[in-house]
Design a protein around this motif. Structure first.
Motif, mmCIF file in Angstrom:
data_model
loop_
_atom_site.group_PDB
_atom_site.id
_atom_site.type_symbol
_atom_site.label_atom_id
_atom_site.label_comp_id
_atom_site.label_asym_id
_atom_site.label_seq_id
_atom_site.Cartn_x
_atom_site.Cartn_y
_atom_site.Cartn_z
ATOM 1 N N UNK A 112 0.825 -1.212 0.000
ATOM 2 C CA UNK A 112 0.000 0.000 0.000
ATOM 3 C C UNK A 112 0.855 1.257 0.000
ATOM 4 N N UNK A 113 1.883 1.286 0.848
ATOM 5 C CA UNK A 113 2.729 2.481 0.921
ATOM 6 C C UNK A 113 3.426 2.756 -0.402
ATOM 7 N N UNK A 114 3.910 1.702 -1.060
ATOM 8 C CA UNK A 114 4.614 1.880 -2.330
ATOM 9 C C UNK A 114 3.670 2.315 -3.445
ATOM 10 N N UNK A 115 2.482 1.728 -3.484
ATOM 11 C CA UNK A 115 1.534 2.053 -4.551
ATOM 12 C C UNK A 115 1.010 3.473 -4.403
ATOM 13 N N UNK A 116 0.717 3.890 -3.167
ATOM 14 C CA UNK A 116 0.250 5.263 -2.957
ATOM 15 C C UNK A 116 1.366 6.255 -3.265
ATOM 16 N N UNK A 117 2.591 5.928 -2.872
ATOM 17 C CA UNK A 117 3.718 6.808 -3.174
ATOM 18 C C UNK A 117 3.906 6.943 -4.677
ATOM 19 N N UNK A 118 3.776 5.845 -5.404
ATOM 20 C CA UNK A 118 3.959 5.874 -6.856
ATOM 21 C C UNK A 118 2.917 6.751 -7.534
ATOM 22 N N UNK A 119 1.686 6.695 -7.023
ATOM 23 C CA UNK A 119 0.606 7.444 -7.670
ATOM 24 C C UNK A 119 0.548 8.905 -7.238
ATOM 25 N N UNK A 120 1.073 9.239 -6.068
ATOM 26 C CA UNK A 120 0.985 10.609 -5.564
ATOM 27 C C UNK A 120 2.345 11.311 -5.471
ATOM 28 N N UNK A 121 3.434 10.541 -5.553
ATOM 29 C CA UNK A 121 4.791 11.073 -5.374
ATOM 30 C C UNK A 121 4.985 11.711 -4.003
ATOM 31 N N UNK A 122 4.206 11.257 -3.038
ATOM 32 C CA UNK A 122 4.277 11.800 -1.692
ATOM 33 C C UNK A 122 4.560 10.671 -0.703
ATOM 34 N N UNK A 123 5.704 10.752 -0.038
ATOM 35 C CA UNK A 123 6.033 9.739 0.961
ATOM 36 C C UNK A 123 5.089 9.816 2.151
ATOM 37 N N UNK A 124 4.685 11.030 2.524
ATOM 38 C CA UNK A 124 3.770 11.199 3.654
ATOM 39 C C UNK A 124 2.436 10.509 3.387
ATOM 40 N N UNK A 125 1.924 10.652 2.166
ATOM 41 C CA UNK A 125 0.659 10.006 1.818
ATOM 42 C C UNK A 125 0.809 8.485 1.846
ATOM 43 N N UNK A 126 1.959 8.008 1.367
ATOM 44 C CA UNK A 126 2.191 6.567 1.392
ATOM 45 C C UNK A 126 2.237 6.022 2.809
ATOM 46 N N UNK A 127 2.903 6.751 3.693
ATOM 47 C CA UNK A 127 2.999 6.312 5.091
ATOM 48 C C UNK A 127 1.634 6.350 5.763
ATOM 49 N N UNK A 128 0.908 7.451 5.591
ATOM 50 C CA UNK A 128 -0.404 7.577 6.222
ATOM 51 C C UNK A 128 -1.373 6.522 5.700
ATOM 52 N N UNK A 129 -1.326 6.266 4.385
ATOM 53 C CA UNK A 129 -2.200 5.246 3.815
ATOM 54 C C UNK A 129 -1.895 3.865 4.359
ATOM 55 N N UNK A 130 -0.611 3.554 4.513
ATOM 56 C CA UNK A 130 -0.216 2.248 5.035
ATOM 57 C C UNK A 130 -0.653 2.082 6.492
ATOM 58 N N UNK A 131 -0.437 3.128 7.306
ATOM 59 C CA UNK A 131 -0.837 3.052 8.718
ATOM 60 C C UNK A 131 -2.352 2.917 8.830
ATOM 61 N N UNK A 132 -3.088 3.634 7.971
ATOM 62 C CA UNK A 132 -4.551 3.529 7.985
ATOM 63 C C UNK A 132 -4.983 2.109 7.659
ATOM 64 N N UNK A 133 -4.343 1.488 6.671
ATOM 65 C CA UNK A 133 -4.657 0.102 6.326
ATOM 66 C C UNK A 133 -4.376 -0.817 7.511
ATOM 67 N N UNK A 134 -3.265 -0.580 8.206
ATOM 68 C CA UNK A 134 -2.934 -1.394 9.368
ATOM 69 C C UNK A 134 -3.973 -1.276 10.472
ATOM 70 N N UNK A 135 -4.432 -0.046 10.727
ATOM 71 C CA UNK A 135 -5.454 0.169 11.756
ATOM 72 C C UNK A 135 -6.747 -0.542 11.382
ATOM 73 N N UNK A 136 -7.122 -0.464 10.116
ATOM 74 C CA UNK A 136 -8.346 -1.149 9.657
ATOM 75 C C UNK A 136 -8.209 -2.660 9.829
ATOM 76 N N UNK A 137 -7.056 -3.196 9.470
ATOM 77 C CA UNK A 137 -6.836 -4.639 9.635
ATOM 78 C C UNK A 137 -6.942 -5.042 11.118
ATOM 79 N N UNK A 138 -6.354 -4.227 11.998
ATOM 80 C CA UNK A 138 -6.466 -4.505 13.418
ATOM 81 C C UNK A 138 -7.890 -4.417 13.906
#
Length: 355
Positions: A112-138
């Motif tokens: 998720x972090x890599x795909x969001x970073x690739x599409x937005x060119x934003x590391x912050x968005x990639x990190x936030x998206x990945x953490x959000x996915x982790x919280x949802x999984x939990x």
């Protein structure tokens, strides 16, 4: 007139002391400094320290390259990801549960972090998206356990397969994106702060925060209480369901951070590579560190020492040219040994043995 003196009447003199005897001072048990150190550190931790020293000595004698600074940095960065998962796994085990899906959550977060970073060119968005996915999984894990009334082992075993499948579906089973040129991901993977690798600093930060919460806050005391006796905790007014869901959400978030570190180290999102088998290593480290699998007992310090022991052992076996498959055998053996030791210390009757 004769004066009769009774023989049984005591004759008092000026030198007779009529004061009651002074109470004896209680004897204070003198505790040696060595014993105080053992009590403060803990027998479990001392055993782990001794094991680390022994393994380091054996490997160092066989291969002097083990003590070089680059190799020590390799060990430190290698244990960072496993250490993150082991820390939160310890909290889950103290709660009286288990999370077998942490490796799959890390893989899904990595993609998720890599795909969001690739599409937005934003590391912050990639990190936030990945953490959000982790919280949802939990959250999914917690809700299945609480509202579905499913055993945590069965629930997270099912989501292990489900989250891994989702990661493979959205990535088509291949590594995604390229983060090797982004300054933030490069800093995570190879950066240092005051000479300490960033990966290790992330582990230290999470471990210290978890230690403080468990030992010095009401939340930590309630987690121990729920794992020790959930019925008494419920009668004492603790909302057990809220704690279960909350702990699994935190576990998912930290597992996502581990996935982000995987992305940083490999330079791309990895659906399976780098995350498969992490759940076994995390559980092994928590059990070796003294976390009782039945709940209510455990500490972050012991888990970190166990993570170091596993990292040193794995690195040493690699330097000595030991087959990788034997590393899995060693991890499995250590987990069995840790559980057996816990069972013997608990004093409970062993299953299958009469008497």
């Amino acid at each position: 007139m004769n004066t009769v003196t009774r023989k049984d009447t005591p004759v008092l003199s000026a030198q007779t002391d009529t004061r009651p005897p002074a109470p004896k001072e209680p004897e204070v048990e003198r505790v040696s400094a060595f014993r105080r150190v053992i009590t403060a550190v803990g027998v479990q931790n001392i055993s782990l320290i001794f094991a680390i020293v022994l393994v380091v000595a054996i490997i160092g004698i066989q291969n002097p390259l083990f003590f070089t600074v680059p190799n020590l940095k390799v060990i430190g960065t290698a244990i960072a990801i496993v250490g993150l998962l082991a820390v939160v796994q310890t909290i889950v085990i103290i709660l009286g549960a288990l999370d077998i899906s942490v490796g799959s959550i890390a893989g899904l977060a990595s993609v998720t972090s890599a795909m969001i970073f690739t599409s937005t060119s934003s590391a912050a968005m990639g990190v936030l998206g990945a953490v959000a996915i982790g919280v949802v999984c939990g959250l999914v894990n917690g809700c299945i356990i609480v509202f579905g009334r499913v055993n945590p082992v069965i629930a997270t075993l099912a989501t292990l397969a489900a989250f891994k499948g989702i990661a493979q579906l959205i990535s088509d089973g291949r590594a995604q994106g390229y983060t090797g040129a982004d300054p933030f991901f490069v800093f995570l993977a190879r950066g240092t702060l005051l000479g300490v690798p960033t990966l290790i600093l992330v582990l230290v930060l999470v471990a210290v925060l978890a230690h403080v919460v468990l030992r010095y806050t009401t939340i930590g005391r309630n987690i121990y209480a729920v794992g020790g006796n959930n019925i008494a905790s419920r009668l004492g007014g603790i909302n057990i369901n809220r704690y279960i869901i909350g702990v699994y959400m935190v576990t998912g978030a930290v597992a996502a951070i581990a996935g982000i570190l995987i992305t940083a180290r490999t330079g791309s999102g990895q659906p399976i590579s780098g995350s498969e088998g992490l759940e076994l290593q995390a559980i092994t480290a928590a059990a070796l560190g003294g976390a009782a699998l039945k709940g209510g007992k455990g500490a972050i310090a012991g888990t970190i020492l166990a993570v170091i022991l596993l990292g040193v052992l794995t690195n040493g076996m690699t330097l000595l040219g030991v087959n990788t498959f034997w590393q899995n055998v060693a991890q499995g053996t250590l987990l069995v040994v840790a559980v057996v030791i816990q069972q013997l210390r608990s004093g409970e009757r062993r299953i299958g043995i009469p008497g």
